[in-house]
Write a protein that holds these residues in place. Structure first.
Motif, PDB file in Angstrom:
ATOM      1  N   ARG A   1     122.626 -39.646  36.972  1.00 25.19           N
ATOM      2  CA  ARG A   1     121.441 -38.643  36.369  1.00 25.19           C
ATOM      3  C   ARG A   1     121.316 -38.021  38.227  1.00 25.19           C
ATOM      4  O   ARG A   1     120.590 -36.928  38.207  1.00 25.19           O
ATOM      5  CB  ARG A   1     120.151 -39.417  35.741  1.00 25.19           C
ATOM      6  CG  ARG A   1     120.209 -40.343  36.415  1.00 25.19           C
ATOM      7  CD  ARG A   1     119.109 -41.290  35.628  1.00 25.19           C
ATOM      8  NE  ARG A   1     118.813 -42.501  35.652  1.00 25.19           N
ATOM      9  CZ  ARG A   1     117.782 -42.983  36.314  1.00 25.19           C
ATOM     10  NH1 ARG A   1     117.187 -41.778  37.339  1.00 25.19           N
ATOM     11  NH2 ARG A   1     117.689 -44.148  37.151  1.00 25.19           N
TER      12      ARG A   1
ATOM     13  N   GLY B   1     109.204 -39.568  37.682  1.00 27.30           N
ATOM     14  CA  GLY B   1     110.178 -38.502  37.496  1.00 27.30           C
ATOM     15  C   GLY B   1     109.965 -37.570  38.448  1.00 27.30           C
ATOM     16  O   GLY B   1     110.910 -36.723  38.631  1.00 27.30           O
ATOM     17  N   ILE B   2     108.785 -37.159  39.072  1.00 28.95           N
ATOM     18  CA  ILE B   2     108.984 -36.020  39.795  1.00 28.95           C
ATOM     19  C   ILE B   2     109.265 -36.549  40.952  1.00 28.95           C
ATOM     20  O   ILE B   2     110.375 -35.709  42.022  1.00 28.95           O
ATOM     21  CB  ILE B   2     107.639 -35.554  40.449  1.00 28.95           C
ATOM     22  CG1 ILE B   2     106.643 -36.675  41.089  1.00 28.95           C
ATOM     23  CG2 ILE B   2     106.591 -34.931  39.321  1.00 28.95           C
ATOM     24  CD1 ILE B   2     105.542 -35.893  41.053  1.00 28.95           C
TER      25      ILE B   2
ATOM     26  N   LYS C   1     113.402 -36.005  40.310  1.00 28.90           N
ATOM     27  CA  LYS C   1     113.223 -34.605  39.824  1.00 28.90           C
ATOM     28  C   LYS C   1     113.732 -33.949  41.204  1.00 28.90           C
ATOM     29  O   LYS C   1     114.930 -32.467  41.297  1.00 28.90           O
ATOM     30  CB  LYS C   1     112.565 -34.570  39.844  1.00 28.90           C
ATOM     31  CG  LYS C   1     112.574 -32.195  38.561  1.00 28.90           C
ATOM     32  CD  LYS C   1     111.552 -32.082  38.366  1.00 28.90           C
ATOM     33  CE  LYS C   1     111.802 -30.520  37.727  1.00 28.90           C
ATOM     34  NZ  LYS C   1     112.346 -30.537  36.466  1.00 28.90           N
ATOM     35  N   TRP C   2     112.913 -34.386  42.459  1.00 30.14           N
ATOM     36  CA  TRP C   2     113.753 -33.960  43.841  1.00 30.14           C
ATOM     37  C   TRP C   2     114.521 -34.718  45.004  1.00 30.14           C
ATOM     38  O   TRP C   2     114.630 -34.279  45.813  1.00 30.14           O
ATOM     39  CB  TRP C   2     112.222 -33.315  44.351  1.00 30.14           C
ATOM     40  CG  TRP C   2     111.410 -32.369  43.917  1.00 30.14           C
ATOM     41  CD1 TRP C   2     110.444 -32.507  43.161  1.00 30.14           C
ATOM     42  CD2 TRP C   2     110.958 -31.037  44.780  1.00 30.14           C
ATOM     43  NE1 TRP C   2     109.845 -30.917  42.308  1.00 30.14           N
ATOM     44  CE2 TRP C   2     110.696 -30.749  43.983  1.00 30.14           C
ATOM     45  CE3 TRP C   2     111.982 -30.830  45.833  1.00 30.14           C
ATOM     46  CZ2 TRP C   2     110.408 -28.851  44.285  1.00 30.14           C
ATOM     47  CZ3 TRP C   2     111.442 -29.275  46.489  1.00 30.14           C
ATOM     48  CH2 TRP C   2     110.813 -28.545  45.112  1.00 30.14           C
TER      49      TRP C   2
ATOM     50  N   TYR D   1     120.103 -33.327  40.819  1.00 33.98           N
ATOM     51  CA  TYR D   1     119.821 -32.248  41.605  1.00 33.98           C
ATOM     52  C   TYR D   1     120.461 -32.110  43.210  1.00 33.98           C
ATOM     53  O   TYR D   1     120.367 -30.915  43.128  1.00 33.98           O
ATOM     54  CB  TYR D   1     119.009 -34.121  42.555  1.00 33.98           C
ATOM     55  CG  TYR D   1     117.955 -33.166  43.733  1.00 33.98           C
ATOM     56  CD1 TYR D   1     116.853 -32.131  43.038  1.00 33.98           C
ATOM     57  CD2 TYR D   1     118.137 -32.636  44.935  1.00 33.98           C
ATOM     58  CE1 TYR D   1     116.607 -31.202  44.455  1.00 33.98           C
ATOM     59  CE2 TYR D   1     117.986 -32.510  46.107  1.00 33.98           C
ATOM     60  CZ  TYR D   1     116.751 -31.930  45.874  1.00 33.98           C
ATOM     61  OH  TYR D   1     115.545 -30.835  46.735  1.00 33.98           O
TER      62      TYR D   1
ATOM     63  N   HIS E   1     112.160 -35.573  33.561  1.00 31.25           N
ATOM     64  CA  HIS E   1     113.764 -35.773  34.166  1.00 31.25           C
ATOM     65  C   HIS E   1     114.834 -36.268  33.773  1.00 31.25           C
ATOM     66  O   HIS E   1     114.095 -37.420  32.564  1.00 31.25           O
ATOM     67  CB  HIS E   1     113.673 -36.449  36.232  1.00 31.25           C
ATOM     68  CG  HIS E   1     114.670 -36.009  36.387  1.00 31.25           C
ATOM     69  ND1 HIS E   1     115.269 -35.831  37.128  1.00 31.25           N
ATOM     70  CD2 HIS E   1     115.552 -37.885  36.665  1.00 31.25           C
ATOM     71  CE1 HIS E   1     116.526 -36.610  37.907  1.00 31.25           C
ATOM     72  NE2 HIS E   1     116.605 -37.066  37.513  1.00 31.25           N
ATOM     73  N   THR E   2     115.665 -35.781  33.890  1.00 26.78           N
ATOM     74  CA  THR E   2     117.120 -36.029  32.524  1.00 26.78           C
ATOM     75  C   THR E   2     116.703 -37.628  33.511  1.00 26.78           C
ATOM     76  O   THR E   2     117.450 -38.168  34.625  1.00 26.78           O
ATOM     77  CB  THR E   2     118.204 -35.632  33.578  1.00 26.78           C
ATOM     78  OG1 THR E   2     117.901 -33.946  32.926  1.00 26.78           O
ATOM     79  CG2 THR E   2     119.808 -35.974  32.482  1.00 26.78           C
TER      80      THR E   2
END
Length: 283
Positions: free
Chosen positions: A247, A125-126, A129-130, A251, A194-195
């Protein structure tokens, strides 16, 4: 910008460490398998060790081997920036899998499945997310979504279905059930961090319409609709940019908006389905 990229690299490496912990401390010792190419790497390591007596190729090495052709595909079809961070994630995960010992934290297979799923989902997830990925199925999904404009969930479901089935064949049938539990927990944690939706709709209210439109089109190859808008409190005339993206592109979109118009208001919602032409070919 240098500090931002340095932080991004750190997050990707940290996410790889978290994934390696989930594998070596929970999944591998319990014969529970992760999703995507990581799970396939586990299966190949199990099969080669138990049936071919090949013990020198570990899960980490198999993960690296599986990602070589996918990395080349992402380099030419997706983009070098996204692929470079994905390659970094794969290399770091492989290194941590080789450095960290395989431990048995608990003999309870359900605890291993749940905690491995939570930790692994947080690591993935992280990373997402980045603006990076853990390689493998994520890069394949990116290529499919950009080339065919078809739902990629079915393709990922097939990969995970094969993993669940082979988990029961190579081990005990209950291992397939616990693998299914681990995949479910992993997905739910990624949803939280995260989406995870395949496509989302972003509605951006801005006064810098032309600048923001040009910046988005330079990075994200999607069409958009521009609607007139007016602030209810300020009575200022503005524009609303409506764009549907995957998705993976969320970002980049967030970064562009913050750079061009930090005062813009953006609402991102899940898109249940779309009809018509989704992809916009870049010039």
């Amino acid at each position: 910008m240098f500090l931002f990229e340095a932080k991004r690299i750190f997050i990707v490496i940290f996410g790889a460490l978290i994934n390696a912990v989930a594998l070596n401390f929970f999944f591998i010792s319990a014969d529970v398998y992760a999703s995507g190419f990581t799970g396939l790497a586990q299966l190949l390591a199990t099969f080669s060790s138990e049936y071919l007596n090949i013990t020198f190729i570990s899960t980490g090495i198999w993960l690296l081997i599986l990602n070589i052709p996918v990395g080349l595909l992402g380099w030419f079809k997706v983009g070098r920036h996204f692929t470079l961070y994905s390659i970094l994630s794969v290399l770091a995960t492989t290194a941590f899998l080789e450095l960290l010992p395989v431990l048995t934290i608990s003999n309870d297979i359900m605890l291993n499945a749940v905690f491995g799923g939570v930790i692994g989902g947080f690591g993935v997830g992280i990373t997402l997310k980045w603006g990076a990925s853990t390689g493998g199925s994520d890069i394949l999904a990116m290529v499919i979504s950009r080339v065919k404009d078809k739902p990629i969930g079915s393709y990922l479901m097939i990969i995970n279905g094969v993993i669940i089935f082979l988990a029961g064949v190579l081990n005990e049938p209950e291992n397939a059930l616990y693998t299914l539990l681990a995949l479910y927990v992993t997905t739910r944690v990624i949803d939280t961090v995260h989406t995870r939706y395949e496509k989302v709709t972003a509605m951006i209210v801005t006064k810098k319409t032309d600048e923001l439109q040009d910046a988005i089109h330079k990075k994200v190859t999607r069409g958009m609709t521009i609607l007139p808008a007016r602030g209810a409190y300020t009575k200022e005339d503005k524009s609303m940019l409506v764009i549907v993206i995957t998705r993976y592109e969320l970002y980049d979109l967030e970064r562009i908006i913050n750079e061009v118009d930090p005062e813009a208001f953006t609402n991102v919602v899940e898109t249940a389905g779309i009809f018509g032409f989704f992809r916009k070919d870049s010039n």
